[in-house]
Design an enzyme around this catalytic site. Structure first.
Site, PDB file in Angstrom:
ATOM      1  NE  ARG A  47      -2.914   0.419   3.331  1.00 60.15           N
ATOM      2  CZ  ARG A  47      -2.317   0.678   4.501  1.00 60.15           C
ATOM      3  NH1 ARG A  47      -1.693   1.820   4.713  1.00 60.15           N
ATOM      4  NH2 ARG A  47      -2.340  -0.223   5.472  1.00 60.15           N
TER       5      ARG A  47
ATOM      6  CE1 TYR B 139     -13.885  12.563 -17.353  1.00 63.86           C
ATOM      7  CE2 TYR B 139     -13.443  12.563 -15.004  1.00 63.86           C
ATOM      8  CZ  TYR B 139     -13.869  11.902 -16.138  1.00 63.86           C
ATOM      9  OH  TYR B 139     -14.278  10.606 -16.046  1.00 63.86           O
TER      10      TYR B 139
ATOM     11  CG  ASP C  74      -6.427  16.609 -15.460  1.00 65.39           C
ATOM     12  OD1 ASP C  74      -5.711  16.006 -16.288  1.00 65.39           O
ATOM     13  OD2 ASP C  74      -7.528  16.170 -15.070  1.00 65.39           O
TER      14      ASP C  74
ATOM     15  CE  LYS D 110      -9.974   8.849 -19.186  1.00 64.53           C
ATOM     16  NZ  LYS D 110     -10.188  10.109 -18.507  1.00 64.53           N
TER      17      LYS D 110
HETATM   18  C1  PLP Z   1     -10.734  10.577 -17.277  1.00 67.91           C
HETATM   19  C2  PLP Z   1     -10.260  11.859 -16.712  1.00 67.91           C
HETATM   20  C3  PLP Z   1     -10.108  12.026 -15.320  1.00 67.91           C
HETATM   21  C4  PLP Z   1     -10.503  10.944 -14.343  1.00 67.91           C
HETATM   22  O1  PLP Z   1      -9.656   9.862 -14.430  1.00 67.91           O
HETATM   23  P1  PLP Z   1     -10.092   8.319 -14.130  1.00 67.91           P
HETATM   24  O2  PLP Z   1      -8.868   7.576 -14.456  1.00 67.91           O
HETATM   25  O3  PLP Z   1     -11.259   8.016 -14.994  1.00 67.91           O
HETATM   26  O4  PLP Z   1     -10.442   8.272 -12.670  1.00 67.91           O
HETATM   27  C5  PLP Z   1      -9.603  13.228 -14.876  1.00 67.91           C
HETATM   28  N1  PLP Z   1      -9.274  14.225 -15.720  1.00 67.91           N
HETATM   29  C6  PLP Z   1      -9.429  14.110 -17.064  1.00 67.91           C
HETATM   30  C7  PLP Z   1      -9.053  15.245 -17.949  1.00 67.91           C
HETATM   31  C8  PLP Z   1      -9.926  12.920 -17.595  1.00 67.91           C
HETATM   32  O5  PLP Z   1     -10.088  12.808 -18.925  1.00 67.91           O
END
Ligand code: PLP
Length: 428
Positions: free
Chosen positions: A62, A115, A187, A212
């Site tokens: 963890r 998002y 982000d 992604k």
């Molecule tokens: C998909 C996404 C998230 C969330 O991520 P998960 O892996 O689905 O929890 C956050 N920010 C952006 C820009 C995203 O496309």
């Protein structure tokens, strides 16, 4: 632009070799999966030294694991940071990036172009924990400044926003955040470090949904928080990083690890407690994906620009939104920040609105109808009848989701096949 670390190699090299020495892993050329919960101590002195952070080593998965550590080192190197924490998802990365520096009574200022999952996390869950979020127009610096007060702990943006695909002026926002003594969190999911490295423009923390582009194959959920190591956490606003931590033997992170204070607290204390840990097998899949990130981002970007140009000239298309097109509202900023490519995601409007957009989605054959982006496969979705279906019309408009809007995540297939599929799906 701040200077890059001199010892850094090129990104394509780091993505394949960063942080790994095969001789330390029985010569394995590929990073092994350390599928273990715990690690055997050499003796009691060894275990005491590990628990007191006097010596580096693994205790329990963890807290740390050699496979996830390697992914962390690689992602930190690619972003140009001093350390990283990989997490169970992008959502947990966003949450932890804030909880590491904010608590009940504190405030965050965020762009309203985020998002959807981040918006709900900020609007409901963080609000219920007593952390107030102010959403602002990201290009209006006055709005950011207007909401700053002594409880403000961070500014938060996306490097290419979802779904509007706007590019913020990262450098200006970083300067404004710093004038107010707070970090800028970016982000960077849609751009990836291959297209944009926010730390070069003054950002302090970067998060990703590694689900992604980092993974790239749509097979794993994951996230990461990367620390630039540059923010002065000893400016008096971040007592949890400067003062002794009773949750960690009364240790002061700044005194103990200096520029790694933020990331060390995040790993050793916050995520130790919360446990949003990435599994080693998922880290392994993400390491495989990362190896081809620079090649993929090039192809995603050239394919997406070709799709955007094709759609712009199509009689069945009302409008096209892609930061690489000259008519995009933040084209100038995209030129500055995303000069090597603008990524694989675009949106467009189908003539005929809601029903025509749904018909288009049902007619595509090569494009996959799925709620994801950043996959090698091309994906499409009609948000108004799917991800945003529960919203009222006003909420849809606020989120920038019109009834005719289709979101496309352009994959790395042959461009002629993609254009042929779009052509047949748009034909009346
Ligand atoms: C998909 C996404 C998230 C969330 O991520 P998960 O892996 O689905 O929890 C956050 N920010 C952006 C820009 C995203 O496309």
């Amino acid at each position: 632009m701040t200077e890059l670390r001199k010892e850094e190699k090129g990104l394509a090299t780091l993505a394949i070799h960063g942080g790994y020495t095969a001789s330390k892993h029985l010569g394995a050329t590929n990073v092994p999966i350390y599928q273990t919960a715990a690690y055997q101590f050499e003796n009691s002195e060894h275990s005491a030294a590990l628990f007191n952070m006097e010596q580096e080593g693994n205790i329990y998965s963890r807290i740390s694991n050699p496979t996830t550590d390697l992914l962390e080192q690689r992602l930190a190197a690619l972003e140009g940071g001093v350390g990283a924490l990989v997490t169970a998802s992008g959502q947990s990365a966003a949450l932890l990036s804030i909880l590491n520096i904010a608590e009940t009574g504190d405030e965050i200022i965020a762009s309203k172009n985020l998002y959807g999952g981040t918006i709900t996390l900020f609007t409901y869950t963080l609000q219920r924990l007593g952390i107030t979020i102010h959403f602002v127009d990201q290009n209006d610096l006055d709005q950011w400044q207007k909401h700053v007060n002594e409880r403000t702990k961070a500014f938060y943006i996306e490097s290419i926003s979802n779904p509007s695909l706007d590019v913020p002026d990262i450098e200006e926002l970083a300067n404004l955040a710093h004038q107010n003594g707070v970090p800028l969190i970016v982000d960077n999911t849609f751009a990836t470090p291959v297209l944009l490295r926010p730390f070069e423009f003054g950002a302090d923390l970067v998060i990703h949904s590694t689900t992604k582009y980092i993974g790239g194959h749509g097979n794993t959920i994951g996230g990461v928080v990367v620390d630039s190591g540059k923010f002065p956490w000893d400016n008096g606003k971040f007592k949890r990083l400067s003062d002794p931590d009773p949750a960690y033997h009364g240790l002061s992170y700044i005194e103990h690890v200096g520029e790694q204070a933020y990331i060390t607290k995040l790993k050793a204390q916050l995520n130790r407690d919360i446990g949003a840990t990435m599994a080693p097998f998922n880290a392994f899949l993400l390491i495989q994906g990362l190896e081809t990130l620079s090649l993929r981002m090039e192809r995603h970007s050239t394919n997406a620009l070709a799709v955007a140009n094709f759609l712009s000239q199509h009689p069945q298309v009302e409008w096209v939104n892609y930061p690489g097109l000259e008519n995009h509202s933040t084209y100038t900023l995209a030129k500055k920040y995303l000069d090597h490519g603008q990524g694989g995601i675009l949106t467009f409007g189908v003539k005929g609105g809601y029903e025509a957009a749904k018909r288009f989605i049902d007619k595509v054959q090569l494009f996959t109808h799925a709620a994801n982006v950043g996959d090698v496969r091309s994906l499409v979705i009609h948000p108004s009848s799917s991800t945003h279906h529960q919203l009222t019309n006003e909420q849809k408009i606020a989120a920038g989701v019109s009834d005719d809007l289709v979101r496309v995540s352009v994959g790395i297939e042959d461009i002629n096949d993609l254009l042929a599929d779009l052509e047949q799906a748009l034909a009346e």
